[in-house]
Design an enzyme around this catalytic site. Sequence first.
Site, PDB file in Angstrom:
ATOM      1  N   SER A 264       0.836  -1.119  -0.115  1.00  0.00           N
ATOM      2  CA  SER A 264      -0.037   0.130  -0.078  1.00  0.00           C
ATOM      3  C   SER A 264       0.671   1.389   0.099  1.00  0.00           C
ATOM      4  O   SER A 264       1.823   1.259  -0.867  1.00  0.00           O
ATOM      5  CB  SER A 264      -0.920  -0.369   1.298  1.00  0.00           C
ATOM      6  OG  SER A 264      -2.061   0.787   0.862  1.00  0.00           O
ATOM      7  N   LYS A 268       4.046   2.038  -2.385  1.00  0.00           N
ATOM      8  CA  LYS A 268       4.735   3.292  -3.080  1.00  0.00           C
ATOM      9  C   LYS A 268       6.273   3.489  -2.671  1.00  0.00           C
ATOM     10  O   LYS A 268       6.861   4.085  -3.545  1.00  0.00           O
ATOM     11  CB  LYS A 268       3.896   4.380  -2.751  1.00  0.00           C
ATOM     12  CG  LYS A 268       2.502   4.315  -2.958  1.00  0.00           C
ATOM     13  CD  LYS A 268       1.821   5.457  -2.418  1.00  0.00           C
ATOM     14  CE  LYS A 268       0.188   5.219  -1.963  1.00  0.00           C
ATOM     15  NZ  LYS A 268      -0.908   4.549  -2.906  1.00  0.00           N
ATOM     16  N   TRP A 355      -9.927   0.549  -5.555  1.00  0.00           N
ATOM     17  CA  TRP A 355      -9.421   1.876  -5.215  1.00  0.00           C
ATOM     18  C   TRP A 355      -7.910   1.978  -5.660  1.00  0.00           C
ATOM     19  O   TRP A 355      -7.442   2.929  -6.116  1.00  0.00           O
ATOM     20  CB  TRP A 355      -9.418   1.917  -3.741  1.00  0.00           C
ATOM     21  CG  TRP A 355      -8.985   3.326  -3.170  1.00  0.00           C
ATOM     22  CD1 TRP A 355      -7.956   3.438  -2.117  1.00  0.00           C
ATOM     23  CD2 TRP A 355      -9.603   4.537  -3.183  1.00  0.00           C
ATOM     24  NE1 TRP A 355      -7.878   4.608  -1.636  1.00  0.00           N
ATOM     25  CE2 TRP A 355      -8.578   5.585  -2.106  1.00  0.00           C
ATOM     26  CE3 TRP A 355     -10.615   4.992  -3.827  1.00  0.00           C
ATOM     27  CZ2 TRP A 355      -9.161   6.781  -2.201  1.00  0.00           C
ATOM     28  CZ3 TRP A 355     -10.976   6.465  -3.684  1.00  0.00           C
ATOM     29  CH2 TRP A 355     -10.284   7.116  -3.012  1.00  0.00           C
ATOM     30  N   HIS A 410      -7.645  -5.767  -0.479  1.00  0.00           N
ATOM     31  CA  HIS A 410      -6.389  -4.960  -0.166  1.00  0.00           C
ATOM     32  C   HIS A 410      -5.617  -5.482   1.060  1.00  0.00           C
ATOM     33  O   HIS A 410      -6.100  -5.240   2.206  1.00  0.00           O
ATOM     34  CB  HIS A 410      -6.746  -3.384   0.024  1.00  0.00           C
ATOM     35  CG  HIS A 410      -5.505  -2.453   0.095  1.00  0.00           C
ATOM     36  ND1 HIS A 410      -4.838  -2.256  -0.876  1.00  0.00           N
ATOM     37  CD2 HIS A 410      -5.066  -1.744   1.314  1.00  0.00           C
ATOM     38  CE1 HIS A 410      -3.965  -1.305  -0.556  1.00  0.00           C
ATOM     39  NE2 HIS A 410      -4.307  -0.858   1.133  1.00  0.00           N
TER      40      HIS A 410
HETATM   41  C1  GTR Z   1      -5.371   4.669   1.680  1.00  0.00           C
HETATM   42  C2  GTR Z   1      -4.829   5.198   0.588  1.00  0.00           C
HETATM   43  C3  GTR Z   1      -4.000   4.439  -0.406  1.00  0.00           C
HETATM   44  C4  GTR Z   1      -3.226   3.397   0.522  1.00  0.00           C
HETATM   45  C5  GTR Z   1      -3.829   3.079   1.793  1.00  0.00           C
HETATM   46  C6  GTR Z   1      -2.712   2.365   2.606  1.00  0.00           C
HETATM   47  O1  GTR Z   1      -6.549   5.321   2.545  1.00  0.00           O
HETATM   48  O2  GTR Z   1      -5.965   5.923  -0.090  1.00  0.00           O
HETATM   49  O3  GTR Z   1      -3.210   5.274  -1.370  1.00  0.00           O
HETATM   50  O4  GTR Z   1      -1.916   3.906   0.575  1.00  0.00           O
HETATM   51  O5  GTR Z   1      -4.167   4.088   2.313  1.00  0.00           O
HETATM   52  O6  GTR Z   1      -1.726   2.714   2.572  1.00  0.00           O
HETATM   53  O7  GTR Z   1      -3.309   1.720   3.400  1.00  0.00           O
END
Ligand code: GTR
Length: 428
Positions: A264, A268, A355, A410
Amino acid sequence: MFRPVFLSALLIILSSNAQAQKDFVANYDEARISEFQLPDPLTTDAGEPVTDAKAWTQVRRPEILRDFTTEVFGRGPQPCAIRHEVVNENREAIHGKAIRREVDVFFGESDDAHSMRLLIYTPKAGQNVPAFLGLNFGGNHTVDPDPTISLTTRWVRDRKNETTKKHTATEAGRGTSASRWPVEMIIDRGYALVTIYYGDIDPDFDDGFENGIHGVFRTEMETIPPGQRWGSIAAWSYGLSRALDYLQQDASIDASRVAVIGHSRLGKTSLWAGAADERFKMVVSNNSGCGGAALSRRAIGETVGRINTSFPHWFCDNFTKYNSNENACPVDQHQLLALIAPRALYVASASEDKWADPKGEFLSAVHAGPVYRLLGTNGLGDKITAETMPAPDTPINEGKIGYHLRNGKHDLTEYDWRQYLDFADRQL
Ligand code: GTR
């Protein structure tokens, strides 16, 4: 005098951000994607085609790296000298199969230098082993229930349950993210695991670039134009590179065979760490989404505008120029992946993680392909095109770029890890 004005300005920004977040409606309809053209990784800014490895390495790669630095993640501090201290060691960890240590690595040589705590598992059998290095969200104590792992004393996100209290970690958090860190399986496969609480490097909240290593390198930061100052993702990546500096001194690990991994926002981060620091031999992006592997110009699910509003501290301020204006950005995320070429890269998506735009993550890997091929490797492999996105749970792992779409949400799961270990067996 100054403070009330500053506070009321901050409150106005926060409430307008909150409104923008409420008003945002994500698009998930492919038919509604506005027309776009991806910037070509193999055409220089001067419009010259890049036809050999030399032109890539000497001209085009530096251009793309510069654009990600000044427009997306921000310019980080110069590498600092590090020193380290072993905090504790358990020679009978994981049913006696592993040695577990915690090592503090300090940003600088002074006595009061800021530090991050590495949790290191190395297999007892084997010396100089390859390693996975990744940041964790909740503190090292969340990785495994082992009560001898230290409980982080740093600021943590409020989990709204018994595992945190007023932004402090509690004993109840021990082992709560163990499903994301299958330590025994990693050890059994002959790899070391190194993980660090990301908040040690930079606490994950917007305080105007004050805390964590923003504070540590304040003087240096002030020499950088404000729009280009590093955000938290670049700060976390910087920490990963300093952890690698330490691993180069650690005899039990082969620092030339380190895979940097993240989920997540930390996916990045692993991508930017691997792009900026070519010592990482392999890079894993798990469900990294917007600002990670997903193409920004598709604007499916989370968008540049939305991420910069919800998380103003993750990227450099220049990145906000591309809010609802992705086409103006000189780079897109396939070029972030291309910066990793010809090293091993694995991108993973999850079917319910709309998402993060799974298709945009896959296409990014496809469009990094020409750079991999220019450098004499095969990218995702010869048969994979933009039209052949794999079905869930059918990994593509023959080439130098691996990809899978896992069925489910996710998350970072044991299934994901099994694919990364198989891929690493071939690549490291
Ligand atoms: C979310 C965000 C994502 C992702 C995620 C995470 O809220 O929108 O870009 O990075 O968090 O890191 O769990």
